[in-house]
Write an enzyme that holds these catalytic residues in place. Sequence first.
Site, mmCIF file in Angstrom:
data_model
loop_
_atom_site.group_PDB
_atom_site.id
_atom_site.type_symbol
_atom_site.label_atom_id
_atom_site.label_comp_id
_atom_site.label_asym_id
_atom_site.label_seq_id
_atom_site.Cartn_x
_atom_site.Cartn_y
_atom_site.Cartn_z
ATOM 1 N N GLU A 197 14.769 2.249 18.572
ATOM 2 C CA GLU A 197 13.970 3.450 18.830
ATOM 3 C C GLU A 197 13.096 3.348 20.075
ATOM 4 O OE1 GLU A 197 11.574 3.470 15.119
ATOM 5 O OE2 GLU A 197 9.818 3.203 16.391
ATOM 6 N N ASP A 209 9.796 -6.844 -4.948
ATOM 7 C CA ASP A 209 8.722 -7.330 -4.079
ATOM 8 C C ASP A 209 8.509 -8.791 -4.389
ATOM 9 O OD1 ASP A 209 6.071 -7.884 -2.865
ATOM 10 O OD2 ASP A 209 5.987 -5.718 -2.590
ATOM 11 N N LYS A 266 0.828 -1.213 0.000
ATOM 12 C CA LYS A 266 0.000 0.000 0.000
ATOM 13 C C LYS A 266 0.863 1.266 0.000
ATOM 14 C CE LYS A 266 -2.222 -1.919 3.459
ATOM 15 N NZ LYS A 266 -1.865 -3.335 3.246
ATOM 16 N N ILE A 267 1.872 1.315 0.867
ATOM 17 C CA ILE A 267 2.685 2.540 0.970
ATOM 18 C C ILE A 267 3.672 2.635 -0.195
ATOM 19 C CG2 ILE A 267 4.421 3.735 2.375
ATOM 20 C CD1 ILE A 267 2.985 2.424 4.862
ATOM 21 N N THR A 316 11.358 4.445 6.035
ATOM 22 C CA THR A 316 10.210 4.859 6.868
ATOM 23 C C THR A 316 9.411 3.617 7.273
ATOM 24 O OG1 THR A 316 8.789 5.203 4.941
ATOM 25 C CG2 THR A 316 9.979 7.127 5.761
ATOM 26 N N SER A 317 10.044 2.443 7.183
ATOM 27 C CA SER A 317 9.279 1.219 7.437
ATOM 28 C C SER A 317 9.500 0.704 8.865
ATOM 29 C CB SER A 317 9.639 0.166 6.387
ATOM 30 O OG SER A 317 8.700 -0.865 6.428
ATOM 31 N N ARG A 318 10.585 -0.005 9.097
ATOM 32 C CA ARG A 318 10.943 -0.443 10.448
ATOM 33 C C ARG A 318 12.463 -0.381 10.574
ATOM 34 N NH1 ARG A 318 6.612 0.598 11.678
ATOM 35 N NH2 ARG A 318 4.952 -0.689 12.567
ATOM 36 N N CYS A 357 8.982 -2.569 2.891
ATOM 37 C CA CYS A 357 8.552 -3.941 3.176
ATOM 38 C C CYS A 357 8.430 -4.098 4.694
ATOM 39 C CB CYS A 357 9.534 -4.947 2.582
ATOM 40 S SG CYS A 357 11.215 -4.702 3.120
ATOM 41 N N PRO A 358 7.685 -5.105 5.148
ATOM 42 C CA PRO A 358 7.561 -5.288 6.604
ATOM 43 C C PRO A 358 8.838 -5.868 7.199
ATOM 44 C CG PRO A 358 6.360 -7.008 5.422
ATOM 45 C CD PRO A 358 6.911 -6.092 4.379
ATOM 46 N N ASP A 375 12.948 7.475 9.451
ATOM 47 C CA ASP A 375 11.883 7.814 10.398
ATOM 48 C C ASP A 375 11.796 6.745 11.479
ATOM 49 O OD1 ASP A 375 9.546 9.427 11.163
ATOM 50 O OD2 ASP A 375 8.349 7.683 10.557
ATOM 51 N N HIS A 390 9.676 8.593 14.043
ATOM 52 C CA HIS A 390 8.506 7.742 13.750
ATOM 53 C C HIS A 390 7.223 8.589 13.666
ATOM 54 C CE1 HIS A 390 7.380 3.252 13.922
ATOM 55 N NE2 HIS A 390 6.464 3.901 13.234
HETATM 56 P P1 NAD Z 1 1.852 -3.804 2.883
HETATM 57 O O1 NAD Z 1 1.670 -5.119 3.570
HETATM 58 O O2 NAD Z 1 0.712 -3.224 2.120
HETATM 59 O O3 NAD Z 1 3.102 -3.910 1.864
HETATM 60 C C1 NAD Z 1 4.304 -4.556 2.187
HETATM 61 C C2 NAD Z 1 4.876 -5.093 0.866
HETATM 62 O O4 NAD Z 1 6.167 -5.640 1.150
HETATM 63 C C3 NAD Z 1 4.038 -6.212 0.245
HETATM 64 O O5 NAD Z 1 3.783 -5.927 -1.118
HETATM 65 C C4 NAD Z 1 4.924 -7.455 0.398
HETATM 66 O O6 NAD Z 1 4.744 -8.402 -0.663
HETATM 67 C C5 NAD Z 1 6.304 -6.818 0.367
HETATM 68 N N1 NAD Z 1 7.351 -7.667 0.888
HETATM 69 C C6 NAD Z 1 7.293 -8.583 1.887
HETATM 70 N N2 NAD Z 1 8.505 -9.169 2.048
HETATM 71 C C7 NAD Z 1 9.332 -8.596 1.142
HETATM 72 C C8 NAD Z 1 10.697 -8.784 0.826
HETATM 73 N N3 NAD Z 1 11.449 -9.685 1.475
HETATM 74 N N4 NAD Z 1 11.230 -8.021 -0.165
HETATM 75 C C9 NAD Z 1 10.475 -7.123 -0.840
HETATM 76 N N5 NAD Z 1 9.159 -6.911 -0.581
HETATM 77 C C10 NAD Z 1 8.611 -7.645 0.400
HETATM 78 O O7 NAD Z 1 2.364 -2.811 3.994
HETATM 79 P P2 NAD Z 1 2.288 -1.201 3.978
HETATM 80 O O8 NAD Z 1 0.999 -0.762 4.560
HETATM 81 O O9 NAD Z 1 2.713 -0.701 2.653
HETATM 82 O O10 NAD Z 1 3.402 -0.868 5.077
HETATM 83 C C11 NAD Z 1 4.774 -1.174 4.838
HETATM 84 C C12 NAD Z 1 5.523 -1.025 6.146
HETATM 85 O O11 NAD Z 1 5.546 0.358 6.523
HETATM 86 C C13 NAD Z 1 4.857 -1.729 7.338
HETATM 87 O O12 NAD Z 1 5.291 -3.068 7.439
HETATM 88 C C14 NAD Z 1 5.293 -0.912 8.519
HETATM 89 O O13 NAD Z 1 6.423 -1.543 9.107
HETATM 90 C C15 NAD Z 1 5.723 0.426 7.924
HETATM 91 N N6 NAD Z 1 4.940 1.564 8.437
HETATM 92 C C16 NAD Z 1 5.604 2.619 8.976
HETATM 93 C C17 NAD Z 1 4.898 3.725 9.450
HETATM 94 C C18 NAD Z 1 5.582 4.940 10.038
HETATM 95 O O14 NAD Z 1 4.915 5.787 10.675
HETATM 96 N N7 NAD Z 1 6.887 5.127 9.846
HETATM 97 C C19 NAD Z 1 3.502 3.718 9.383
HETATM 98 C C20 NAD Z 1 2.859 2.629 8.810
HETATM 99 C C21 NAD Z 1 3.582 1.542 8.335
#
Ligand code: NAD
Length: 331
Positions: free
Chosen positions: A263, A174, A154-155, A232-234, A205-206, A258, A295
Amino acid sequence: MQLTVYSAKPFDREFFARENEAFGHDLTFLEPRLTAETAPLAAGAGAVCPFVNDSVDAAALEVLAEVGTKLIALRSAGFNHVDLAAADRLGLTVVRVPAYSPHAVAEHTIALILSLNRKIPRARDRIREGNFALDGLMGFDLHGKTAGVIGTGKIGAVVARILLGFGCHVLAADTEPDKALLAEDVEYVAADELASRSDLVTLHCPLTPDTRHLVDAAFLDRMKPGAMLINTSRGALIDTRAVIDALKTRRLGSLGIDVYEEEADLFFEDHSSDPLTDDVFARLLTFPNVLVTGHQAFFTREAVTAIARTTLQNVTDFERTGRCSNAVRRN
Ligand code: NAD
């Protein structure tokens, strides 16, 4: 249902209270983080609401199960901080907010890219001191550059489309390529190839056992010299020590984050009067080409409203049916 909200900030109280007018749950807000030590404070609450840096580990879950909790209603998309095996064993249901505003996080990602590239924090400081010199402020055109997006869920998909709008060539990695993005000229490649061809790499990615330290010394060696890295993920997607080495040798051009591996002991609190005891984080802050936010990528009015509304809906669904479509399942 009684819902105990851990790590509650004033904005949580405000947005949850407002959205709860339509749900009528019995909310208790607690400032402490959820840990095994603070878990007894949820006694009597059927549902508990942790945030991203709460310790939803086996020890905390065991105490929660003992004091009568049935539902762990995460107010986050990520669930890497939850021991799902322990939750299963204890009969606890874990639900999350899978999507609240991918735009909030994607737009913050772009803010980091633009701020780093055009040295906005440095320019702001200089102008305040009456220094209007341009030395050290040169950036590059994003137009025509190659941007690599790891994780196009999604992001990542929103980030990819914004970057396409800037005129970037967008590479993606992905495990499940997005057909719509393929049709929009996003090129899917392996992560190694993405690293070696991208002028900027952004992580979406997560965090899983597979993606922990995805960006390690070998990945950084593969990156184009001088490239930009954004996370900005983890935090633990990046090996911070390896990144510091790459910044010291100037191999890595710039870093925007972020999120940070350690953290949990820093973010979301005011530590401005305390000594900084995390030497790795302290070293990161010494680089002029590093930009850190705490964050806050999710932190827009729209996203926080959606987080509160979906969390409360999850609690209602669970209360009424014993199930919830946003339940987190163990793979
Ligand atoms: P999502 O589940 O919609 O998308 C994650 C994508 O990563 C999926 O398409 C999945 O197939 C892909 N993926 C999984 N393993 C992978 C790998 N080894 N290599 C490449 N791609 C891989 O999640 P999202 O809603 O887009 O969120 C992504 C991440 O953003 C979340 O996991 C969360 O950790 C982080 N996040 C951060 C904040 C923030 O405030 N900084 C807020 C929301 C989410």
